[in-house]
Design a protein around this motif. Structure first.
Motif, PDB file in Angstrom:
ATOM      1  N   TYR A 237       0.926  -1.195   0.011  1.00  0.00           N
ATOM      2  CA  TYR A 237      -0.016  -0.027   0.044  1.00  0.00           C
ATOM      3  C   TYR A 237       1.021   1.348  -0.043  1.00  0.00           C
ATOM      4  CZ  TYR A 237      -3.783   3.234   0.847  1.00  0.00           C
ATOM      5  OH  TYR A 237      -4.852   4.093   0.805  1.00  0.00           O
ATOM      6  N   TYR A 238       1.704   1.188   0.707  1.00  0.00           N
ATOM      7  CA  TYR A 238       2.866   2.374   0.815  1.00  0.00           C
ATOM      8  C   TYR A 238       3.841   2.443  -0.321  1.00  0.00           C
ATOM      9  CZ  TYR A 238       0.885   3.949   5.521  1.00  0.00           C
ATOM     10  OH  TYR A 238       0.193   3.995   6.739  1.00  0.00           O
ATOM     11  N   VAL A 239       4.537   1.553  -0.734  1.00  0.00           N
ATOM     12  CA  VAL A 239       5.547   1.622  -1.581  1.00  0.00           C
ATOM     13  C   VAL A 239       5.417   0.477  -2.690  1.00  0.00           C
ATOM     14  CG1 VAL A 239       7.271   2.771   0.137  1.00  0.00           C
ATOM     15  CG2 VAL A 239       7.080   0.377   0.144  1.00  0.00           C
ATOM     16  N   ALA A 240       4.440  -0.030  -2.859  1.00  0.00           N
ATOM     17  CA  ALA A 240       4.295  -0.888  -4.092  1.00  0.00           C
ATOM     18  C   ALA A 240       5.029  -2.010  -3.800  1.00  0.00           C
ATOM     19  CB  ALA A 240       4.383  -0.503  -5.426  1.00  0.00           C
ATOM     20  N   GLY A 241       5.355  -2.885  -2.678  1.00  0.00           N
ATOM     21  CA  GLY A 241       6.210  -3.901  -2.338  1.00  0.00           C
ATOM     22  C   GLY A 241       7.548  -3.797  -2.624  1.00  0.00           C
TER      23      GLY A 241
ATOM     24  N   GLN B  93      11.984   2.896   4.470  1.00  0.00           N
ATOM     25  CA  GLN B  93      10.869   3.503   4.975  1.00  0.00           C
ATOM     26  C   GLN B  93       9.903   3.799   3.800  1.00  0.00           C
ATOM     27  OE1 GLN B  93      10.210   2.865   8.294  1.00  0.00           O
ATOM     28  NE2 GLN B  93      11.972   1.695   8.378  1.00  0.00           N
ATOM     29  N   TYR B  94       9.102   4.784   4.240  1.00  0.00           N
ATOM     30  CA  TYR B  94       7.785   5.058   3.607  1.00  0.00           C
ATOM     31  C   TYR B  94       7.524   6.481   3.203  1.00  0.00           C
ATOM     32  CZ  TYR B  94       6.686   0.207   5.293  1.00  0.00           C
ATOM     33  OH  TYR B  94       6.592  -1.150   5.716  1.00  0.00           O
TER      34      TYR B  94
ATOM     35  N   ARG C 275       0.610   0.521  -4.885  1.00  0.00           N
ATOM     36  CA  ARG C 275       0.525  -0.334  -5.962  1.00  0.00           C
ATOM     37  C   ARG C 275      -0.445  -0.140  -7.084  1.00  0.00           C
ATOM     38  NH1 ARG C 275      -0.587  -6.686  -4.735  1.00  0.00           N
ATOM     39  NH2 ARG C 275      -2.438  -5.881  -4.546  1.00  0.00           N
ATOM     40  N   ALA C 276      -1.700   0.399  -6.744  1.00  0.00           N
ATOM     41  CA  ALA C 276      -2.718   0.601  -7.689  1.00  0.00           C
ATOM     42  C   ALA C 276      -2.194   1.833  -8.458  1.00  0.00           C
ATOM     43  CB  ALA C 276      -3.904   0.812  -7.049  1.00  0.00           C
ATOM     44  N   VAL C 277      -1.739   2.793  -7.773  1.00  0.00           N
ATOM     45  CA  VAL C 277      -1.370   4.039  -8.467  1.00  0.00           C
ATOM     46  C   VAL C 277      -0.308   3.831  -9.244  1.00  0.00           C
ATOM     47  CG1 VAL C 277      -0.214   6.299  -7.911  1.00  0.00           C
ATOM     48  CG2 VAL C 277      -2.308   5.702  -6.452  1.00  0.00           C
TER      49      VAL C 277
ATOM     50  N   THR D 139      11.472   1.125  -5.955  1.00  0.00           N
ATOM     51  CA  THR D 139      12.230   0.353  -6.904  1.00  0.00           C
ATOM     52  C   THR D 139      13.073  -0.959  -5.939  1.00  0.00           C
ATOM     53  OG1 THR D 139      14.115   1.688  -6.186  1.00  0.00           O
ATOM     54  CG2 THR D 139      13.086   1.898  -8.366  1.00  0.00           C
ATOM     55  N   PRO D 140      13.423  -1.944  -6.531  1.00  0.00           N
ATOM     56  CA  PRO D 140      14.024  -2.982  -5.680  1.00  0.00           C
ATOM     57  C   PRO D 140      15.481  -2.772  -4.925  1.00  0.00           C
ATOM     58  CG  PRO D 140      13.206  -3.785  -7.712  1.00  0.00           C
ATOM     59  CD  PRO D 140      13.199  -2.213  -7.893  1.00  0.00           C
ATOM     60  N   SER D 141      16.146  -1.582  -5.539  1.00  0.00           N
ATOM     61  CA  SER D 141      17.562  -1.398  -5.095  1.00  0.00           C
ATOM     62  C   SER D 141      17.868  -0.116  -5.209  1.00  0.00           C
ATOM     63  CB  SER D 141      18.378  -2.512  -5.614  1.00  0.00           C
ATOM     64  OG  SER D 141      18.491  -2.156  -6.938  1.00  0.00           O
ATOM     65  N   VAL D 142      19.045   0.276  -4.574  1.00  0.00           N
ATOM     66  CA  VAL D 142      19.748   1.627  -4.820  1.00  0.00           C
ATOM     67  C   VAL D 142      19.995   1.743  -6.083  1.00  0.00           C
ATOM     68  CG1 VAL D 142      21.317   3.308  -3.979  1.00  0.00           C
ATOM     69  CG2 VAL D 142      20.353   1.665  -2.361  1.00  0.00           C
ATOM     70  N   ARG D 143      20.482   0.890  -6.892  1.00  0.00           N
ATOM     71  CA  ARG D 143      21.010   0.973  -8.189  1.00  0.00           C
ATOM     72  C   ARG D 143      19.704   1.107  -9.292  1.00  0.00           C
ATOM     73  NH1 ARG D 143      23.774  -3.988 -12.074  1.00  0.00           N
ATOM     74  NH2 ARG D 143      23.364  -2.874 -13.961  1.00  0.00           N
ATOM     75  N   GLU D 144      18.651   0.555  -8.859  1.00  0.00           N
ATOM     76  CA  GLU D 144      17.532   0.465  -9.611  1.00  0.00           C
ATOM     77  C   GLU D 144      17.061   2.016  -9.588  1.00  0.00           C
ATOM     78  OE1 GLU D 144      14.728  -1.965 -11.369  1.00  0.00           O
ATOM     79  OE2 GLU D 144      15.801  -3.955 -10.433  1.00  0.00           O
TER      80      GLU D 144
END
Length: 678
Positions: free
Chosen positions: A68-72, A135-136, A211-213, A399-404
């Motif tokens: 809900y906060y960061v799209a997983g 965090q969020y 996630r929806a946004v 994003t999944p990582s700092v690089r991404e």
């Protein structure tokens, strides 16, 4: 491997979505050719796209706190770039930026330079570090970085207040754009159009949060870019025989300058400008004679209405006189404000045309210097504001990582660039079309789009073409076009099929909705996470936190819609104010918090308050909308660039107070080392 499969699956989904949207567009074009009424084409475009966004919202519904906060935290860089571009390209970019360039010429480039440069600051100074923090929210980062003794939450609360103030100002502009588009293409009242658009916003953000946004914004970007490219490419082929408007429009700049010189030398054009000058002098005389002139004007309108009622006047004449009396200023103070605006407007239209394609073009060197200073000040504020906008920065938490997150900024810039290098082309080509087709035309043969756009808002017409000198021919000075409708009216100005008008409206709606989604979610998440969870009820369950966020989202959305229905200012002015506020209140704390270990709790509090107060004070003191006066400006800097004073005030205050108070504790310094490590 899992992330790679997820990216591949997303690519397939959105490829099919793009293909089906193109098929839908072709189908509507066929229906129009077969005689389906225009109104139905408009309805199909508007409601089909809204149903798509709502459908994505329903499919993406979630109560998981991370989703809900960061799209997983699993959005691939390229898709986060598209979502950020849609989040970024608000109603201001899609609707108003081309209009600003149409009206202001070179001066309008400050928006493109400032906003683009701002993303460079995001990539270099902020995005990777807040992603490393995790965090969020932005308030979460500032609250943790500048935590005071005994866990003081003052900085967190200040950051939330700034986030709400900035995002609310911005979201009002987006919802105003939603109302403008919806009322134009469905025929409903402006206020009703606002609440229709609001329903779509709420379905996306209310059910699925970030996630929806995110997945809705990717879909919206595809519509935005298709909607913008088709009409400008058509115009480019029409006027330059080249289907690449980004490189073709330059050939028309010299032609526009030549035409403006011809118009300026035309005796009829000079006659119109002389009439505007006389009107300005009339308003100045009324201002000088206040309050007597106000009383006499009210008495005269009342007498005229009484005469019409007692005579044989038609109902239309009586209603018109009644409206004139009802719209008359209620007090001498209101009369002074409105008559001053009218005087300045008439003086502006009385001035001879100065080509606005030359940098800082003006009548003399002093005025040129003022223009240059305002241009640079606006670029400064937009760059700093972009780098501190909460709703943009939180996208890099997903994003999944700092690089991404770094790659995501690159893709954001790429997708934004596709639109931004096209905007000047549209502005120039539309102006060239109007100069060739509208100026010199007989008033009896005005195209239908003029009448249509003039009728949408009868109090403040979006298009106003009046025969000032009664010669039956349109002069350039007799044309007044609101910058906010230049893009929406482009298909009709260019003579394109109505289906393209519907497409452009759908693109404008997508731009406004995508940004409004992100802004409302930012406000509600800041309140629910940083205030409710972090301060009020730290033991709240994840389900309760999401529920609180959804309720707050609903309340904020309704309040923003109500404020937007009051039409507080033009879109570009509202957005500009949000950037100056973000730059002044948040940029110093974010940058010094990352790159200066000595910055502390007391310094952050002082810097945020000082920057915010200086910025707001300058706006209130100089903007006529807030009761200020142009005479109060410092070095002739416009109120939209108030951040040029707020940012230094925040930086200096934060630095001085930090040096005068104890340095941060070892735990805080370890946190800085952690977020700055590769």
């Amino acid at each position: 491997m899992v992330q790679r499969r997820f990216t591949k699956r997303l690519t397939i989904y959105y490829a099919w979505y793009t293909l089906l949207f193109i098929v839908f567009l072709i189908s509507l074009a066929v229906l129009e050719k077969e005689g389906v009424p225009r109104a139905w084409i408009g309805y199909l475009f508007m409601f089909s796209t809204i149903v798509i966004y709502a459908g994505i919202g329903v499919l993406s519904r979630t109560s998981d706190i991370s989703e809900y906060y960061v799209a997983g935290r699993r959005v691939p860089a390229i898709f986060n770039g598209m979502a950020t571009a849609a989040d970024w390209m608000s109603a201001a970019s899609f609707l108003s930026l081309a209009g600003g360039l149409y009206l202001q010429g070179f001066d309008g480039l400050a928006y493109i330079i400032g906003w683009t440069g701002g993303f460079c600051l995001v990539a270099l100074l902020i995005a990777p570090y807040i992603r490393k923090f995790g965090q969020y929210s932005i308030a979460d980062f500032l609250g943790t970085r500048f935590a005071g003794a005994q866990g003081s939450n003052i900085v967190r609360v200040l950051a939330v207040i700034a986030t709400i103030f900035i995002s609310f100002t911005y979201v009002v502009a987006q919802i105003y754009g939603v109302g403008l588009i919806t009322s134009r293409f469905t025929g409903v009242d402006f206020s009703v159009g606002i609440f229709l658009g609001l329903a779509s916003i709420l379905v996306c953000s209310f059910l699925g949060g970030m996630r929806a946004v995110t997945w809705t914004q990717v879909a919206q970007y595809i519509i935005i870019i298709i909607a913008y490219m088709i009409p400008v490419t058509w115009l480019s082929v029409k006027h330059t025989q080249t289907p690449i408007p980004q490189i073709a429009y330059g050939s028309k700049l010299s032609a526009l300058s030549s035409k403006e010189k011809l118009f300026a030398a035309d005796p009829k054009e000079q006659e119109v400008r002389a009439i505007f000058k006389q009107r300005a002098e009339g308003f100045q005389l009324k201002i000088q004679q206040l309050p007597n002139s106000w009383e006499e004007g009210r008495y005269e309108l009342q007498r005229k209405l009484d005469e019409l009622k007692s005579g044989n006047a038609s109902l239309i004449e009586i209603k018109a006189a009644g409206r004139a009396l009802a719209n008359y200023p209620k007090t001498p103070q209101e009369a002074q404000q409105r008559w001053t605006e009218a005087k300045n407007n008439n003086l502006g239209r009385a001035e001879p045309t100065i080509t606005n394609y030359t940098p800082y073009a003006a009548k003399d060197s002093n005025e040129s210097d003022i223009k240059r200073n305002n241009f640079l000040a606006l670029v400064f504020c937009l760059m700093m504001g972009t780098a501190a906008l909460p709703h943009v920065l939180i996208r890099y938490y997903t994003t999944p990582s700092v690089r991404e997150s770094r790659e995501s900024v690159f893709w954001s810039l790429f997708f934004i660039m596709l639109l931004y290098i096209t905007i000047p082309a549209l502005a120039i080509l539309v102006k060239y079309d109007i100069y060739n087709s509208l100026v010199g035309m007989e008033f009896s043969k005005l195209p239908s789009w003029v009448t249509y756009w003039a009728s949408i808002d009868k109090i403040n017409p979006l298009v106003n073409i009046t025969d000032i000198n009664h010669d039956g021919i349109v002069q350039l000075a007799e044309i007044a076009i609101d910058g906010d409708i230049v893009v929406l009216a482009t298909p009709e100005i260019a003579g394109l099929p109505y289906v393209i008008s519907g497409l452009v409206a759908a693109g404008g709606l997508a731009a406004a909705l995508s940004t409004a989604d992100g802004l409302l979610l930012t406000i509600s998440n800041s309140l629910s996470h940083d205030i409710y969870y972090k301060i009020v009820d730290p033991s709240a369950s994840t389900q309760k936190r999401v529920t609180i966020s959804k309720l707050l989202l609903l309340v904020v959305a309704l309040v923003a819609a109500y404020v937007a229905s009051l039409k507080p200012a033009d879109i570009l002015s509202l957005v500009g104010a949000a950037f100056s506020l973000a730059a002044s209140a948040l940029f110093p704390a974010l940058v010094l918090g990352i790159f200066w270990k000595r910055a502390n709790h007391q310094g952050a509090i002082t810097g945020m308050i000082a920057g915010f107060i200086v910025c707001v004070f300058y706006m209130l003191n100089t903007h006529p909308l807030f009761g200020g006066s142009v005479a109060n400006q410092w070095w002739h800097i416009a109120p939209i660039s108030a951040g040029v004073f707020g940012v230094p005030a925040g930086l200096i205050s934060m630095a001085v107070v930090s040096l005068m108070t104890p340095k941060p504790d070892p735990h805080t310094q370890d946190l800085i080392d952690f977020i700055r490590a590769p």
